[in-house]
Design a protein around this motif. Structure first.
Motif, PDB file in Angstrom:
ATOM      1  N   UNK A 266       0.827  -1.203   0.000  1.00  0.00           N
ATOM      2  CA  UNK A 266       0.000   0.000   0.000  1.00  0.00           C
ATOM      3  C   UNK A 266       0.862   1.254   0.000  1.00  0.00           C
ATOM      4  N   UNK A 267       1.901   1.265   0.840  1.00  0.00           N
ATOM      5  CA  UNK A 267       2.801   2.422   0.878  1.00  0.00           C
ATOM      6  C   UNK A 267       3.507   2.614  -0.460  1.00  0.00           C
TER       7      UNK A 267
ATOM      8  N   UNK B 146      13.099   3.260   0.253  1.00  0.00           N
ATOM      9  CA  UNK B 146      13.104   3.858   1.587  1.00  0.00           C
ATOM     10  C   UNK B 146      11.844   4.680   1.836  1.00  0.00           C
ATOM     11  N   UNK B 147      11.344   5.351   0.818  1.00  0.00           N
ATOM     12  CA  UNK B 147      10.103   6.103   0.991  1.00  0.00           C
ATOM     13  C   UNK B 147       8.922   5.158   1.231  1.00  0.00           C
ATOM     14  N   UNK B 148       8.899   4.032   0.540  1.00  0.00           N
ATOM     15  CA  UNK B 148       7.890   3.012   0.822  1.00  0.00           C
ATOM     16  C   UNK B 148       8.015   2.538   2.264  1.00  0.00           C
TER      17      UNK B 148
ATOM     18  N   UNK C   1       2.276   2.011  -3.419  1.00  0.00           N
ATOM     19  CA  UNK C   1       1.345   2.653  -4.351  1.00  0.00           C
ATOM     20  C   UNK C   1       1.111   4.115  -4.000  1.00  0.00           C
ATOM     21  N   UNK C   2       1.245   4.476  -2.742  1.00  0.00           N
ATOM     22  CA  UNK C   2       1.014   5.852  -2.315  1.00  0.00           C
ATOM     23  C   UNK C   2       2.197   6.768  -2.586  1.00  0.00           C
ATOM     24  N   UNK C   3       3.416   6.238  -2.442  1.00  0.00           N
ATOM     25  CA  UNK C   3       4.580   7.120  -2.411  1.00  0.00           C
ATOM     26  C   UNK C   3       5.640   6.821  -3.467  1.00  0.00           C
ATOM     27  N   UNK C   4       5.474   5.762  -4.276  1.00  0.00           N
ATOM     28  CA  UNK C   4       6.515   5.408  -5.245  1.00  0.00           C
ATOM     29  C   UNK C   4       5.879   4.992  -6.569  1.00  0.00           C
TER      30      UNK C   4
END
Length: 495
Positions: free
Chosen positions: A339-340, A403-405, A342-345
């Motif tokens: 989920x992270x 790392x952003x994920x 798809x949101x941030x990368x």
């Protein structure tokens, strides 16, 4: 027996596997590629189930004994480098299908190192899935989004360059202990309670883990989120005296851990955070195994998630992909990371429930949910475990996306609430102080401003190793001051 591989879209996989089984064949899934195999007298019927469009993998029809079909899970290209004459039937980087006799597979699996594992190819199994990217709206103006945006490529580049500057990080070497001491100082300077913990290795040799802890704000019901990477490197062809820069394996994961620790230090969380750099990984997961073994039952029970980073710097898939590897008990962690992503990368996400050969495995074996984040599996970095694993193998933009994920996942899993308290001087977050004389309060106030400035310079990659030592010394002087004055820091560490 005959076999071939086919390209099958996710939406058609369910129908395809049923069709193969109905025709009397078997299948193994590797993302959007499916290896199909069947007895010679059933092959024509199995092969006829596939359209011309699905035959674009470039794999022709081959023959093999069913008992010789084995799955290899390898780090980099270690299996192929050591056994180049073994027939590879299908190559997906971390995962291979090879033709090898059961007796030879058993013999090779008796090796002491954990560079690869060989398993009989199990019928009708998923080795890894590939999720179709479905971009979701990135949340903005929230602590989660702010934490993610604070993960900076320049910081990662600074850390990974420093770690690669050591001639080697072989677990038993003086250079390893020097690197571990430096990392310990960096984490302590960020405000974590950091220390070196002894690790025993075969032959009476020693190494160390770096363990940095921070208490959350959730009271007695708080749990613990653990972020780990292995710090050591190795050069198998050159031997223990050779240079082992270990840029991808695993300066990339260690630098990633330090980058995440720097970002998290500026925020308050409901749950505890623990950052660990393990020694002895390349010799057999010794640092992580001994750490898990030492955990009391209550500490194991309150560990809600373990996030492992091992080789996050080399792009091995097109489009760029991250592999999330865990076990069934890790499924919620895998889903949270996806989920992270798809949101941030813009990363493609591959997922596997076949954990192997990294520091998430001892946690999983102890019943603790853990997941590995590693570069995608379509190909592999052939330079690892050699003197060629250098900085030119690192794609910092790709690593920063991973790392952003991870930061987005940590924000949710650990319960990020708000930035740490600002001291009011404009230098950034600071620690509240209670009690003591006005002079002590004034001095600690200025220490906090200094720490915030150190942190900002560190995030921008502008601190030298000497600067980190000065930061740690200032932190020690501050702690001695408040202890002597009978005051104690309250709240979260500075960023």
């Amino acid at each position: 027996m005959k076999y071939s591989t086919y390209y099958i879209e996710n939406s058609k996989f369910g129908e395809t596997k049923k069709s193969i089984e109905k025709a009397g064949g078997w299948w193994v899934r590797f993302g959007t590629d499916v290896l199909a195999y069947a007895a010679n007298n059933r092959w024509a019927e199995v092969d006829a189930r596939f359209s011309a469009e699905s035959r674009g993998t470039g794999q022709g029809v081959g023959s093999v004994r069913k008992s010789d079909l084995h799955l290899v899970v390898q780090k980099g290209r270690t299996f192929q480098q050591e056994y180049p004459d073994t027939e590879v039937l299908f190559d997906k980087g971390r995962y291979l299908v090879v033709s090898i006799s059961p007796s030879e597979a058993k013999k090779l699996n008796e090796r002491e190192d954990v560079c690869f594992n060989i398993l009989p190819l199990e019928e009708n199994r998923v080795v890894f899935e590939q999720r179709v990217p479905k971009r979701t709206e990135t949340p903005s103006g929230t602590p989660q989004a702010d934490l993610v945006s604070g993960v900076r490529k320049s910081v990662f580049e600074s850390y990974v360059a420093h770690l690669v500057s050591y001639p080697t990080r072989l677990s038993t070497s003086a250079h390893y202990l020097e690197a571990a001491g430096w990392c310990n100082g960096v984490l302590a300077g960020m405000g974590y309670a950091s220390s070196l913990e002894d690790v025993s290795l075969p032959g009476g040799k020693r190494s160390a883990n770096v363990v940095a802890r921070r208490q959350g704000k959730g009271g007695i019901d708080r749990e613990n989120v653990v972020i780990v990477a292995h710090l050591d490197s190795v050069n198998h062809p050159g031997g223990p005296a050779a240079d082992a820069p270990g840029a991808d394996d695993n300066a990339s994961g260690s630098a990633g851990l330090l980058t995440l620790a720097a970002g998290c230090a500026g925020y308050e969380f409901t749950h505890d955070l623990t950052f660990i750099l393990f020694g002895g990984e390349e010799q057999g997961l010794h640092g992580s195994t001994q750490f898990v073994t030492s955990l009391p039952p209550a500490e194991r029970a309150r560990t809600r998630a373990v996030l492992n980073m091992d080789m996050i710097g080399s792009v091995n898939a097109t489009p760029p992909a991250v592999l999330l590897e865990g076990a069934e008990l890790s499924q919620s962690l895998i889903d949270g990371l996806a989920t992270a992503a798809t949101q941030f990368t813009s990363l493609t996400v591959q997922t596997s429930l076949n954990p192997f050969a990294s520091d998430h495995v001892p946690f999983i074996d102890a019943g603790i949910p853990a997941v590995l984040t590693i570069e995608g599996a379509d190909s592999a970095n052939a330079a690892i475990h050699t003197g060629e694993d250098t900085l030119d193998n690192i794609d910092a933009d790709f690593a920063t996306q991973i790392l952003q994920m991870n930061a987005g996942f940590i924000a949710v899993e650990a319960g990020v609430t708000k930035p740490a308290v600002d001291c009011g001087c404009g230098a950034g977050p600071a620690v509240d102080q209670a009690g003591g004389t006005q002079a002590v309060r004034d001095l600690t106030f200025h220490y906090q401003a200094l720490f915030a400035q150190y942190a900002r310079l560190g995030r921008d990659g502008l601190l030298t190793p000497a600067d980190y030592g000065n930061w740690q010394a200032a932190r020690a002087a501050h702690d001695a001051l408040v202890q002597q004055a009978g005051t104690h820091p309250q709240g979260a560490p500075v960023c």
